[in-house]
Scaffold this motif. Structure first.
Motif, short mmCIF file in Angstrom:
data_model
loop_
_atom_site.label_atom_id
_atom_site.label_comp_id
_atom_site.label_asym_id
_atom_site.label_seq_id
_atom_site.Cartn_x
_atom_site.Cartn_y
_atom_site.Cartn_z
N VAL A 172 -0.17 -1.78 -4.84
CA VAL A 172 0.78 -2.51 -5.54
C VAL A 172 1.04 -3.95 -5.28
CG1 VAL A 172 3.30 -2.35 -6.27
CG2 VAL A 172 2.18 -0.31 -5.81
N THR A 173 0.87 -4.69 -6.48
CA THR A 173 0.91 -6.26 -6.23
C THR A 173 1.94 -6.51 -7.19
OG1 THR A 173 -1.37 -6.37 -5.76
CG2 THR A 173 -0.46 -8.44 -6.61
N TYR A 174 2.81 -7.59 -6.57
CA TYR A 174 3.80 -8.32 -7.17
C TYR A 174 3.49 -9.86 -6.92
CZ TYR A 174 6.77 -3.93 -6.88
OH TYR A 174 7.11 -2.90 -7.16
N TYR B 154 0.79 -1.23 0.03
CA TYR B 154 0.05 0.05 0.06
C TYR B 154 0.88 1.41 0.07
CZ TYR B 154 -3.24 -3.70 1.38
OH TYR B 154 -3.88 -4.90 1.42
N LEU B 155 0.45 2.25 -0.59
CA LEU B 155 1.25 3.66 -0.96
C LEU B 155 2.57 3.36 -1.64
CD1 LEU B 155 0.52 5.25 2.49
CD2 LEU B 155 -0.77 5.53 0.31
N GLY B 156 2.61 2.11 -2.14
CA GLY B 156 4.06 1.58 -3.00
C GLY B 156 5.25 1.21 -2.00
N VAL B 157 4.71 1.18 -0.84
CA VAL B 157 6.15 1.06 0.27
C VAL B 157 5.78 -0.06 1.34
CG1 VAL B 157 7.54 2.69 -0.44
CG2 VAL B 157 5.97 3.19 1.72
N PHE C 28 3.15 -5.72 4.14
CA PHE C 28 2.97 -6.60 5.42
C PHE C 28 2.92 -7.92 5.25
CE2 PHE C 28 0.63 -2.78 5.93
CZ PHE C 28 1.35 -2.12 6.91
N ASP C 29 3.92 -8.70 5.99
CA ASP C 29 3.77 -10.15 5.82
C ASP C 29 3.72 -10.73 4.34
OD1 ASP C 29 4.07 -10.70 8.36
OD2 ASP C 29 1.93 -10.65 8.99
#
Length: 94
Positions: free
Chosen positions: A85-87, A46-49, A52-53
């Motif tokens: 953002v999703t990787y 979230y917010l690009g940075v 969490f886990d």
């Protein structure tokens, strides 16, 4: 008439802000034959940075797909205005 034009442009602006983009890129390929198994691992920030886990590692993707011999590795990057953002790591093999 001017009020209608402002409303249309306002709706278009909101729609443009809510769109996202997705890009899948190859990362690696081995000499192993392309297998039938596919494993994925995903990390969402979230917010690009703020992640969490999150674990989008190649090892986790291979484990999730039951893959011991990796053929290819791809990374899919999805972003919605850099707010979410999703990787996603995509591994194929046997």
């Amino acid at each position: 008439m001017l009020k209608k034009i402002k409303t249309v442009f306002g709706l278009l602006a909101v729609t443009a802000m809510m769109t996202g983009c997705s890009l899948t890129l190859p990362v690696n390929a081995t000499s192993n034959t392309v297998g039938t198994k596919v494993g994925t691992a995903k990390a969402t920030g979230y917010l690009g940075v703020l992640f969490f886990d999150a674990d989008a590692s190649i090892r986790t993707a291979a484990k999730n797909g039951g893959i011991t011999k990796i053929s290819t590795v791809d990374i899919k990057h999805t972003s919605i205005l850099n707010l979410v953002v999703t990787y996603e790591t995509i591994v194929t093999g046997e």
